[in-house]
Enzyme design. Structure first.
Site, PDB file in Angstrom:
ATOM      1  N   HIS A   3     -41.658  66.774 111.699  1.00 21.46           N
ATOM      2  CA  HIS A   3     -42.434  65.604 110.743  1.00 21.46           C
ATOM      3  C   HIS A   3     -43.272  64.872 111.731  1.00 21.46           C
ATOM      4  CE1 HIS A   3     -42.621  62.676 107.873  1.00 21.46           C
ATOM      5  NE2 HIS A   3     -42.232  63.619 106.995  1.00 21.46           N
ATOM      6  N   ASP A  30     -38.489  69.762 103.338  1.00 22.78           N
ATOM      7  CA  ASP A  30     -38.760  71.206 102.383  1.00 22.78           C
ATOM      8  C   ASP A  30     -38.057  72.410 103.037  1.00 22.78           C
ATOM      9  OD1 ASP A  30     -41.961  69.985 102.992  1.00 22.78           O
ATOM     10  OD2 ASP A  30     -41.119  70.528 101.126  1.00 22.78           O
TER      11      ASP A  30
HETATM   12  C1  SDX Z   1     -43.857  67.074 104.425  1.00 17.38           C
HETATM   13  O1  SDX Z   1     -45.893  62.946 105.901  1.00 17.38           O
HETATM   14  C2  SDX Z   1     -44.892  62.911 105.083  1.00 17.38           C
HETATM   15  O2  SDX Z   1     -44.290  62.271 105.082  1.00 17.38           O
HETATM   16  C3  SDX Z   1     -44.797  64.212 104.516  1.00 17.38           C
HETATM   17  C4  SDX Z   1     -43.667  64.497 103.728  1.00 17.38           C
HETATM   18  C5  SDX Z   1     -43.519  63.650 102.394  1.00 17.38           C
HETATM   19  O3  SDX Z   1     -42.565  63.577 101.832  1.00 17.38           O
HETATM   20  O4  SDX Z   1     -44.590  63.456 102.049  1.00 17.38           O
HETATM   21  O5  SDX Z   1     -42.579  64.192 104.437  1.00 17.38           O
HETATM   22  C6  SDX Z   1     -43.392  66.189 103.240  1.00 17.38           C
HETATM   23  O6  SDX Z   1     -44.897  67.394 104.057  1.00 17.38           O
HETATM   24  C7  SDX Z   1     -43.003  67.424 105.156  1.00 17.38           C
HETATM   25  C8  SDX Z   1     -43.218  68.433 106.437  1.00 17.38           C
HETATM   26  C9  SDX Z   1     -43.635  69.928 105.606  1.00 17.38           C
HETATM   27  N1  SDX Z   1     -44.117  70.572 106.690  1.00 17.38           N
HETATM   28  C10 SDX Z   1     -43.512  71.625 107.562  1.00 17.38           C
HETATM   29  O7  SDX Z   1     -42.350  71.883 107.524  1.00 17.38           O
HETATM   30  C11 SDX Z   1     -44.717  72.652 108.195  1.00 17.38           C
HETATM   31  C12 SDX Z   1     -44.060  72.767 109.538  1.00 17.38           C
HETATM   32  N2  SDX Z   1     -44.154  71.331 110.047  1.00 17.38           N
HETATM   33  C13 SDX Z   1     -45.294  71.355 111.099  1.00 17.38           C
HETATM   34  O8  SDX Z   1     -46.488  71.995 110.529  1.00 17.38           O
HETATM   35  C14 SDX Z   1     -45.364  69.715 111.674  1.00 17.38           C
HETATM   36  O9  SDX Z   1     -44.386  69.541 112.132  1.00 17.38           O
HETATM   37  C15 SDX Z   1     -45.994  68.768 110.609  1.00 17.38           C
HETATM   38  C16 SDX Z   1     -47.278  69.330 110.036  1.00 17.38           C
HETATM   39  C17 SDX Z   1     -44.961  68.376 109.592  1.00 17.38           C
HETATM   40  C18 SDX Z   1     -46.175  67.674 111.450  1.00 17.38           C
HETATM   41  O10 SDX Z   1     -47.165  67.809 112.411  1.00 17.38           O
HETATM   42  P1  SDX Z   1     -47.724  66.786 113.443  1.00 17.38           P
HETATM   43  O11 SDX Z   1     -47.181  65.284 113.315  1.00 17.38           O
HETATM   44  O12 SDX Z   1     -49.249  66.816 113.498  1.00 17.38           O
HETATM   45  O13 SDX Z   1     -47.147  67.121 114.649  1.00 17.38           O
HETATM   46  P2  SDX Z   1     -47.808  68.253 115.923  1.00 17.38           P
HETATM   47  O14 SDX Z   1     -48.511  69.462 114.877  1.00 17.38           O
HETATM   48  O15 SDX Z   1     -48.569  67.320 116.668  1.00 17.38           O
HETATM   49  O16 SDX Z   1     -46.532  68.841 116.496  1.00 17.38           O
HETATM   50  C19 SDX Z   1     -46.126  68.118 117.992  1.00 17.38           C
HETATM   51  C20 SDX Z   1     -45.397  69.141 118.559  1.00 17.38           C
HETATM   52  C21 SDX Z   1     -46.860  70.352 118.988  1.00 17.38           C
HETATM   53  O17 SDX Z   1     -46.423  71.021 120.096  1.00 17.38           O
HETATM   54  P3  SDX Z   1     -47.518  70.453 121.302  1.00 17.38           P
HETATM   55  O18 SDX Z   1     -48.975  70.640 121.056  1.00 17.38           O
HETATM   56  O19 SDX Z   1     -47.063  68.978 121.434  1.00 17.38           O
HETATM   57  O20 SDX Z   1     -46.869  71.321 122.400  1.00 17.38           O
HETATM   58  O21 SDX Z   1     -44.376  69.844 117.992  1.00 17.38           O
HETATM   59  C22 SDX Z   1     -44.875  71.623 117.680  1.00 17.38           C
HETATM   60  C23 SDX Z   1     -46.473  71.434 117.714  1.00 17.38           C
HETATM   61  O22 SDX Z   1     -46.826  72.803 118.114  1.00 17.38           O
HETATM   62  N3  SDX Z   1     -44.400  71.578 116.155  1.00 17.38           N
HETATM   63  C24 SDX Z   1     -44.037  72.879 115.766  1.00 17.38           C
HETATM   64  C25 SDX Z   1     -43.566  72.585 114.631  1.00 17.38           C
HETATM   65  N4  SDX Z   1     -43.718  71.269 114.264  1.00 17.38           N
HETATM   66  C26 SDX Z   1     -44.567  70.760 115.141  1.00 17.38           C
HETATM   67  N5  SDX Z   1     -43.704  73.690 116.710  1.00 17.38           N
HETATM   68  C27 SDX Z   1     -43.073  74.855 115.925  1.00 17.38           C
HETATM   69  N6  SDX Z   1     -42.673  74.708 114.644  1.00 17.38           N
HETATM   70  C28 SDX Z   1     -42.674  73.578 113.893  1.00 17.38           C
HETATM   71  N7  SDX Z   1     -42.483  73.432 112.583  1.00 17.38           N
END
Ligand code: SDX
Length: 439
Positions: free
Chosen positions: A315, A373
């Site tokens: 998140h 989720d």
């Molecule tokens: C919702 O914003 C909100 O409040 C949203 C929400 C709401 O109520 O409105 O809470 C609802 O959208 C919840 C999130 C649902 N999405 C998912 O579950 C999809 C999987 N999660 C990821 O796509 C991700 O965690 C996000 C999109 C939720 C957040 O992404 P960020 O903040 O842009 O973080 P990032 O992509 O920069 O990740 C930081 C690191 C990265 O690695 P590095 O590049 O630093 O090496 O963590 C890794 C990412 O690759 N990472 C993951 C991961 N989520 C982040 N690696 C594997 N699996 C994951 N799920």
């Protein structure tokens, strides 16, 4: 409690430009909770520089009094009330009133609010024909985007955003009609007749009735499912400036009508990185298929070369447990028990996946925890809701948050059209070459 606006503290943030040696004093604004903010509204005028923050990881887009999140501590408050307390002791209609008006309703206010919402649940009869324009196998989120946007073609008496009465009527219509549109999208996809809302039913109960009832026999909604759905709606109702809410605010900042703004919010929520994740989690758990396959998926989630991510994990704000995920995990077990579902392999896989991930250095170091989720889809599946409707339900719940934030933006006297700038790295000005000279 009298709302306090951002305190224009005397503290300042000094910025020094080492190219000119000039320093700039930027005011620091303090809220009632959360980080202070550096007021950069005059930054460009004084420094001729923009800030740069794609994805808005460190940028506050507005002042708000609606929802507060502390990502480090895993805290979520709706108008100051903790989400787990509201999930336990409140109901969705009361939470809608709280988000819209800032205070818990009195019994009389709640009764009137529920009646006002109930009497807006029906759609203009002509909107039915919009559904016939879609293919039966259309993703229901496409229907939600299309039909919600089309509401502005029918409800002209609530599109004057400068009129508080219009704004209230449009807000009520959106909250009231979303379940009706969602249920109609489902009925259309299975070729069954639409069910009209029933005024004697509660909000969640009415949705389940419109989803699973049919004109050929009485349909009694299972109270366990209605209560679970009501709690899920509470948990999804608002979440400060997430992607879809920011979309609604940006669309609304141009003066667009509320129906068009909420349609834009639905479009943004649809993405798998946002509200579409609940559907993606079910697909992922189904693809994993067996606990023995979990290590392979964990490995893929950690592999930078593999686009696969653990859906329902991570998140932007929560670097601790998403408090909603905790409530949903508990609700998941309760609903399965109360529905007498002993064996839900997807839940077993989800619990094992969470256990393994939370012990894995990659997830620990990146502070990736289950989010809202991760468990919701398993509950929806237990209630017989098709996977393609999971994000639709998220949109039904989030509509109250979107309209509350939209109203707050319109009523903000400092509000102006949102118009970000950029860091331009494209071609500098160059001479046009006529077509016949180009090789
Ligand atoms: C919702 O914003 C909100 O409040 C949203 C929400 C709401 O109520 O409105 O809470 C609802 O959208 C919840 C999130 C649902 N999405 C998912 O579950 C999809 C999987 N999660 C990821 O796509 C991700 O965690 C996000 C999109 C939720 C957040 O992404 P960020 O903040 O842009 O973080 P990032 O992509 O920069 O990740 C930081 C690191 C990265 O690695 P590095 O590049 O630093 O090496 O963590 C890794 C990412 O690759 N990472 C993951 C991961 N989520 C982040 N690696 C594997 N699996 C994951 N799920």
């Amino acid at each position: 409690m009298k709302d306090k606006s951002a305190n224009p503290s005397t503290d300042t943030f000094t910025l020094t430009d080492n190219r000119s040696g000039k320093s700039y004093e930027l005011p620091i604004l303090k809220g009632t909770l959360g980080p202070d903010v550096i007021d950069i509204r005059k930054l460009y005028a004084e420094t001729k520089c923009f800030t740069y923050d794609p994805g808005f990881t460190s940028t506050g887009s507005c002042e708000s009094k609606i929802t507060f999140i502390d990502g480090e501590k895993g805290i979520l408050l709706y108008r100051g009330y903790p989400i787990d307390v509201l999930a336990e002791q409140s109901d969705f209609m009361e939470v809608c009133y709280l988000l819209l008006y800032g205070e818990l309703p009195t019994p009389g206010q709640k009764k009137k609010f529920e009646k006002d919402i109930t009497y807006h649940t029906m759609l203009h009869e002509q909107l039915i024909y919009f559904f016939r324009g879609f293919r039966r196998d259309t993703h229901p989120m496409a229907v939600m985007c299309g039909v919600t946007g089309a509401l502005s073609a029918f409800y002209h008496d609530s599109t004057d955003i400068t009129d508080p009465h219009h704004r209230m009527v449009a807000s009520y219509r959106l909250i009231a009609k979303m379940p009706t549109i969602a249920a109609m999208a489902y009925k259309f996809s299975i070729g069954q007749p639409f069910m009209y809302p029933r005024n004697e039913l509660g909000y969640a109960e009415n949705f389940l009735y419109m989803m699973f009832g049919n004109p050929c026999e009485e349909y009694k909604v299972n109270p366990v499912q209605a209560k679970a759905l009501d709690r899920i709606l509470i948990l999804h109702a608002d979440h400060e400036q997430n992607a879809s809410t920011s979309t609604v605010r940006l669309a609304g900042s141009s003066g667009a009508n509320p129906f068009a703004c909420i349609a834009a919010g639905i479009a943004s929520l649809w993405g798998p990185a946002h509200g579409g994740a609940n559907e993606a989690v079910l697909k992922m758990l189904t693809e994993i298929g067996d606990k023995k396959n979990i290590p392979e998926f964990i490995k893929r989630a950690k592999d930078k070369k593999d686009p696969f991510r653990l859906m329902g994990f991570g998140h932007r704000v929560y670097k601790n447990f998403d408090p909603r995920a905790r409530v949903l995990e508990k609700t998941c077990h309760e609903v399965l028990d109360e529905l007498g579902i002993e064996d839900e392999p997807l839940l077993d896989i989800a619990v094992e996946l969470e256990r393994i991930a939370l012990e894995d250095e990659y997830f620990i170091s990146k502070k990736l925890y289950p989010n809202v989720d991760f468990y919701s889809g398993i509950i929806f599946k237990a209630m017989g809701i098709p996977t393609s409707l999971f994000t639709v339900l998220f949109a039904v719940a989030r509509t109250v948050g979107w309209v509350a934030q939209w109203n707050e933006m319109i009523e903000d006297p400092t509000q102006k059209i949102g118009r970000p700038r950029q860091l331009f790295t494209g071609a500098v000005e160059r001479k046009y070459t006529p077509l016949h000279t180009r090789k």
